[in-house]
Design a protein around this motif. Structure first.
Motif, short mmCIF file in Angstrom:
data_model
loop_
_atom_site.label_atom_id
_atom_site.label_comp_id
_atom_site.label_asym_id
_atom_site.label_seq_id
_atom_site.Cartn_x
_atom_site.Cartn_y
_atom_site.Cartn_z
N UNK A 36 29.27 40.24 38.70
CA UNK A 36 30.67 40.66 38.84
C UNK A 36 30.79 42.09 39.35
N UNK A 37 30.01 43.01 38.81
CA UNK A 37 30.13 44.41 39.23
C UNK A 37 29.80 44.61 40.70
N UNK A 38 28.87 43.82 41.23
CA UNK A 38 28.52 43.95 42.65
C UNK A 38 29.56 43.32 43.57
N UNK A 39 30.42 42.48 43.02
CA UNK A 39 31.50 41.90 43.81
C UNK A 39 32.67 42.86 43.97
N UNK A 40 32.63 43.96 43.24
CA UNK A 40 33.74 44.92 43.25
C UNK A 40 33.53 45.97 44.33
N UNK A 41 34.60 46.62 44.71
CA UNK A 41 34.52 47.68 45.71
C UNK A 41 33.72 48.86 45.15
N UNK A 42 33.21 49.68 46.04
CA UNK A 42 32.46 50.87 45.62
C UNK A 42 33.35 51.78 44.76
N UNK A 47 34.51 53.96 39.40
CA UNK A 47 35.43 54.14 38.28
C UNK A 47 34.77 53.68 36.98
N UNK A 48 34.13 52.51 37.02
CA UNK A 48 33.46 51.98 35.83
C UNK A 48 32.32 52.89 35.41
N UNK A 49 31.55 53.39 36.36
CA UNK A 49 30.46 54.31 36.05
C UNK A 49 31.00 55.59 35.40
N UNK A 78 44.50 47.59 35.76
CA UNK A 78 44.34 46.88 37.04
C UNK A 78 42.90 46.42 37.24
N UNK A 79 41.96 47.27 36.86
CA UNK A 79 40.55 46.94 37.00
C UNK A 79 40.15 45.80 36.05
N UNK A 80 40.67 45.82 34.86
CA UNK A 80 40.41 44.73 33.90
C UNK A 80 40.91 43.41 34.47
N UNK A 81 42.08 43.42 35.08
CA UNK A 81 42.62 42.19 35.69
C UNK A 81 41.74 41.72 36.84
N UNK A 82 41.27 42.65 37.66
CA UNK A 82 40.35 42.29 38.76
C UNK A 82 39.11 41.60 38.22
N UNK A 83 38.56 42.14 37.14
CA UNK A 83 37.34 41.57 36.54
C UNK A 83 37.62 40.16 36.05
N UNK A 84 38.76 39.95 35.41
CA UNK A 84 39.12 38.60 34.94
C UNK A 84 39.20 37.63 36.13
N UNK A 85 39.77 38.07 37.24
CA UNK A 85 39.90 37.22 38.41
C UNK A 85 38.53 36.90 39.03
N UNK A 86 37.64 37.88 39.06
CA UNK A 86 36.32 37.68 39.64
C UNK A 86 35.44 36.76 38.80
N UNK A 87 35.69 36.73 37.49
CA UNK A 87 34.89 35.89 36.60
C UNK A 87 35.28 34.42 36.66
N UNK A 88 36.42 34.11 37.26
CA UNK A 88 36.89 32.72 37.32
C UNK A 88 36.06 31.91 38.27
#
Length: 88
Positions: A36-42, A47-49, A78-88
């Motif tokens: 999931x983390x690698x699917x996210x933008x840099x 931000x997570x780091x 917003x980032x939490x929501x992105x993570x939920x979407x990517x995990x689907x």
């Protein structure tokens, strides 16, 4: 070089198909989904780091970025929501 995560033709998330050891040249191939983390933008990864390096303190992150706490909290939501979407 930045790791490509999105297909340049159709914008679908790419999978990993081959990895190679730089020491012994062993190769592993298959069709593996990116974490999931690698699917996210840099930017989102940074931000997570920064959140991790701030010991999980949104207040500290807001202070360092010279932003208000609510602004930083909204970014986190917003980032939490992105993570939920990517995990689907």
């Amino acid at each position: 070089m930045k790791l490509p995560i999105v297909c340049p033709s159709c914008d679908h998330t790419l999978n990993v198909s081959r990895m190679q050891c730089p020491n012994c040249n062993t190769e592993v191939s298959g069709n593996y989904e990116l974490p999931v983390l690698l699917k996210m933008s840099r930017e989102d990864q940074d931000f997570i780091l920064n959140f991790f390096l701030s010991s999980g303190s949104i207040k500290e992150m807001a202070k360092q970025a010279e932003l208000s706490y609510p602004t930083m909290r909204n970014r986190m939501d917003d980032l939490i929501e992105k993570i939920h979407q990517l995990k689907k």
